[in-house]
Design a protein around this motif. Sequence first.
Motif, PDB file in Angstrom:
ATOM      1  N   PRO A   1       0.907  -0.726  -0.114  1.00 40.01           N
ATOM      2  CA  PRO A   1      -0.232   0.176   0.322  1.00 40.01           C
ATOM      3  C   PRO A   1       1.289   1.435  -0.206  1.00 40.01           C
ATOM      4  CG  PRO A   1       0.013  -1.360   2.203  1.00 40.01           C
ATOM      5  CD  PRO A   1       0.642  -2.149   1.045  1.00 40.01           C
ATOM      6  N   TYR A   2       0.180   2.029  -0.954  1.00 39.89           N
ATOM      7  CA  TYR A   2       1.302   3.461  -0.211  1.00 39.89           C
ATOM      8  C   TYR A   2       1.510   4.376   0.446  1.00 39.89           C
ATOM      9  CZ  TYR A   2       2.473   8.815  -1.864  1.00 39.89           C
ATOM     10  OH  TYR A   2       2.983   9.821  -2.410  1.00 39.89           O
ATOM     11  N   VAL A   3       1.801   4.747   0.988  1.00 42.66           N
ATOM     12  CA  VAL A   3       1.393   5.615   2.158  1.00 42.66           C
ATOM     13  C   VAL A   3       3.032   7.051   2.019  1.00 42.66           C
ATOM     14  CG1 VAL A   3       2.435   5.472   4.923  1.00 42.66           C
ATOM     15  CG2 VAL A   3       1.521   3.302   3.616  1.00 42.66           C
ATOM     16  N   ASP A   4       2.272   7.929   2.851  1.00 43.38           N
ATOM     17  CA  ASP A   4       2.262   8.867   1.985  1.00 43.38           C
ATOM     18  C   ASP A   4       3.483   9.984   2.999  1.00 43.38           C
ATOM     19  OD1 ASP A   4       3.308  11.510   1.743  1.00 43.38           O
ATOM     20  OD2 ASP A   4       2.312  12.104   1.093  1.00 43.38           O
ATOM     21  N   GLY A   5       4.616   9.451   3.947  1.00 38.50           N
ATOM     22  CA  GLY A   5       5.125   9.457   4.723  1.00 38.50           C
ATOM     23  C   GLY A   5       5.501  11.617   5.550  1.00 38.50           C
ATOM     24  N   TRP A   6       4.452  12.131   4.085  1.00 41.68           N
ATOM     25  CA  TRP A   6       4.876  13.875   4.890  1.00 41.68           C
ATOM     26  C   TRP A   6       3.739  14.019   5.313  1.00 41.68           C
ATOM     27  CZ3 TRP A   6       9.650  16.157   5.880  1.00 41.68           C
ATOM     28  CH2 TRP A   6      10.090  15.131   4.890  1.00 41.68           C
ATOM     29  N   VAL A   7       2.412  13.079   5.342  1.00 43.29           N
ATOM     30  CA  VAL A   7       1.319  13.663   5.371  1.00 43.29           C
ATOM     31  C   VAL A   7       1.045  13.671   6.792  1.00 43.29           C
ATOM     32  CG1 VAL A   7      -1.110  12.507   5.714  1.00 43.29           C
ATOM     33  CG2 VAL A   7      -0.154  13.041   4.199  1.00 43.29           C
ATOM     34  N   CYS A   8       1.985  12.396   7.797  1.00 39.04           N
ATOM     35  CA  CYS A   8       1.633  12.272   8.961  1.00 39.04           C
ATOM     36  C   CYS A   8       2.385  13.555   9.983  1.00 39.04           C
ATOM     37  CB  CYS A   8       2.791  11.121   9.321  1.00 39.04           C
ATOM     38  SG  CYS A   8       2.204  10.625  11.194  1.00 39.04           S
ATOM     39  N   ARG A   9       1.708  13.944  10.090  1.00 37.10           N
ATOM     40  CA  ARG A   9       1.889  15.900  11.130  1.00 37.10           C
ATOM     41  C   ARG A   9       1.099  15.518  12.959  1.00 37.10           C
ATOM     42  NH1 ARG A   9       6.050  17.939   8.937  1.00 37.10           N
ATOM     43  NH2 ARG A   9       5.635  17.972   6.884  1.00 37.10           N
ATOM     44  N   GLY A  10       0.702  14.767  13.442  1.00 39.45           N
ATOM     45  CA  GLY A  10       0.043  14.428  14.526  1.00 39.45           C
ATOM     46  C   GLY A  10      -0.078  13.152  14.921  1.00 39.45           C
ATOM     47  N   GLY A  11      -0.490  12.673  16.555  1.00 42.80           N
ATOM     48  CA  GLY A  11      -1.003  11.204  16.141  1.00 42.80           C
ATOM     49  C   GLY A  11      -0.466  10.972  17.259  1.00 42.80           C
TER      50      GLY A  11
ATOM     51  N   GLY B   1       3.114  12.046  18.712  1.00 40.53           N
ATOM     52  CA  GLY B   1       3.139  13.362  19.214  1.00 40.53           C
ATOM     53  C   GLY B   1       3.290  14.224  17.756  1.00 40.53           C
ATOM     54  N   ASP B   2       3.041  15.510  17.788  1.00 42.08           N
ATOM     55  CA  ASP B   2       4.052  16.439  17.032  1.00 42.08           C
ATOM     56  C   ASP B   2       4.862  16.564  15.915  1.00 42.08           C
ATOM     57  OD1 ASP B   2       3.290  18.952  14.931  1.00 42.08           O
ATOM     58  OD2 ASP B   2       3.438  20.653  16.796  1.00 42.08           O
ATOM     59  N   THR B   3       5.259  16.810  15.080  1.00 44.53           N
ATOM     60  CA  THR B   3       6.699  16.068  14.858  1.00 44.53           C
ATOM     61  C   THR B   3       7.422  17.075  14.335  1.00 44.53           C
ATOM     62  OG1 THR B   3       5.407  15.801  12.198  1.00 44.53           O
ATOM     63  CG2 THR B   3       5.373  13.420  13.846  1.00 44.53           C
ATOM     64  N   LYS B   4       6.805  18.602  14.036  1.00 40.95           N
ATOM     65  CA  LYS B   4       8.107  19.757  13.700  1.00 40.95           C
ATOM     66  C   LYS B   4       7.675  21.073  14.509  1.00 40.95           C
ATOM     67  CE  LYS B   4       3.408  21.828  11.963  1.00 40.95           C
ATOM     68  NZ  LYS B   4       2.847  22.644  11.056  1.00 40.95           N
ATOM     69  N   TYR B   5       9.057  21.377  14.654  1.00 43.27           N
ATOM     70  CA  TYR B   5       9.068  22.297  15.565  1.00 43.27           C
ATOM     71  C   TYR B   5       7.500  23.359  15.979  1.00 43.27           C
ATOM     72  CZ  TYR B   5      10.517  26.692  17.307  1.00 43.27           C
ATOM     73  OH  TYR B   5      11.184  27.413  18.515  1.00 43.27           O
TER      74      TYR B   5
END
Length: 69
Positions: A36-46, A49-53
Amino acid sequence: MGRRKHAKSKVDDQFRGSGNTVFHMDGVDVTLKRMPYVDGWVCRGGVHGDTKYNRRKEKRDLARRLEEG
């Protein structure tokens, strides 16, 4: 005896070329196509936790550390 109709699988359809085209896929390409196609950039939380600054989170942590001394 009549001919039996076999159900086409979706996997066969996605590997078939257009028209009468015949092409070859090696094992790696077949495996990647079936995964299955998984876009790693879509995941911003969950759960993780928060993945960006997050500036607000950093300011809150700094204020808490300054209060503790």
